[in-house]
Design an enzyme around this catalytic site. Sequence first.
Site, PDB file in Angstrom:
ATOM      1  N   GLN A   1       0.826  -1.206   0.000  1.00  0.00           N
ATOM      2  CA  GLN A   1       0.000   0.000   0.000  1.00  0.00           C
ATOM      3  C   GLN A   1       0.861   1.258   0.000  1.00  0.00           C
ATOM      4  O   GLN A   1       0.579   2.211  -0.728  1.00  0.00           O
ATOM      5  CB  GLN A   1      -0.948  -0.008   1.197  1.00  0.00           C
ATOM      6  CG  GLN A   1      -2.052  -1.044   1.088  1.00  0.00           C
ATOM      7  CD  GLN A   1      -3.039  -0.971   2.243  1.00  0.00           C
ATOM      8  OE1 GLN A   1      -2.904  -0.153   3.140  1.00  0.00           O
ATOM      9  NE2 GLN A   1      -4.030  -1.846   2.219  1.00  0.00           N
TER      10      GLN A   1
ATOM     11  N   ASP B   1      -1.999 -11.286   4.478  1.00  0.00           N
ATOM     12  CA  ASP B   1      -3.434 -11.261   4.760  1.00  0.00           C
ATOM     13  C   ASP B   1      -3.980 -12.626   5.159  1.00  0.00           C
ATOM     14  O   ASP B   1      -5.079 -12.723   5.718  1.00  0.00           O
ATOM     15  CB  ASP B   1      -4.207 -10.735   3.552  1.00  0.00           C
ATOM     16  CG  ASP B   1      -4.053  -9.236   3.376  1.00  0.00           C
ATOM     17  OD1 ASP B   1      -3.735  -8.551   4.368  1.00  0.00           O
ATOM     18  OD2 ASP B   1      -4.244  -8.742   2.249  1.00  0.00           O
TER      19      ASP B   1
END
EC number: 2.5.1.19
Length: 432
Positions: free
Chosen positions: A169, A317
Amino acid sequence: MVNEQIIDISGPLKGEIEVPGDKSMTHRAIMLASLAEGVSTIYKPLLGEDCRRTMDIFRLLGVEIKEDDEKLVVTSPGYQSFNTPHQVLYTGNSGTTTRLLAGLLSGLGIESVLSGDVSIGKRPMDRVLRPLKSMNANIEGIEDNYTPLIIKPSVIKGINYKMEVASAQVKSAILFASLFSKEATIIKELDVSRNHTETMFRHFNIPIEAEGLSITTTPEAIRYIKPADFHVPGDISSAAFFIVAALITPGSDVTIHNVGINPTRSGIIDIVEKMGGNIQLFNQTTGAEPTASIRIQYTPMLQPITIEGELVPKAIDELPVIALLCTQAVGTSTIKDAEELKVKETNRIDTTADMLNLLGFELQPTNDGLIIHPSEFKTNATVDSLTDHRIGMMLAVASLLSSEPVKIKQFDAVNVSFPGFLPKLKLLENEG
């Protein structure tokens, strides 16, 4: 989110399924299609709550996005014709939307305010703001760390930046801002992080060079962008819950089709193989975003594992449900170097340990990960997703190890990334 869900599913799990489109790729496809003047079609996108927030924001900027069956048709006037928004741009629970648009809107020089829900308001943004400010972005947060983020016009400069954390990100926020700079930007990564932004830049005709841990942009690269059609593969992060469910549920045999197996995201496959899990890949496609069908069968006597180093960003994740998988190994497993889990929707080191320990499993949180002991489901305590979609789905998979129903609070959080998760799990139960 206050809803409670009683999970009452037993194995074996059998059948063939597909999972929703990849969340990371859907976000980026919407952003790039919106920047490019003309019509782009995105096939099999994820239409969960996070990606809808990204769609809503670009609609406010003047982009037409139509939903048609299993595709999005994006008709854009081009980035030079975007509206100046006269309201706060709401990012909901989406860290990807918030962080990537912080870079993109800074690059565009559009005066705007980005703000999300309560959870986003607790997630630090300094790791994104620091490099953007070094690029001359005029962007400020509350106490310089948190949303709302206030963005004002500025002239973005190229930088030579060494990443402080392995975060796709942060890297992507820099890359989106760099599209509008007259100088090249060079990024040096600590470890390889997911490279969807780089591969999708190329798909939309934006030149970018990547070699090893170094990424180099082209000055004013935005001028090269063209509309494009994109087929979104199934999300390996969503597939992970079914992979683990099949591995730990006796008699299970599940096949998941059209799953994205980008090597920067396929850590769970590497981990399952190292643990001796029965997992097979077939129908493989090659290219920038490779895919495969994955067959998983129940595997007793899984081997313990240490997950650390470059393997961590490849499975970041999936680590909560991987931690559940490790409880079924024949020895103690360890997750290290996973500080990034602390800045997700929840502190996933703590929430994974707390919720699984409530059910009788034995996990010890550490500063950078977890120590996971072989352990079994012992008690049907009520557990809570704490509004974290991946914790909610992990707990639903854990219920397969119980002979009694399990109650999960705030289970509707799963709609962030996987609307229809529970019906799909029940479908495999019925076929079994």
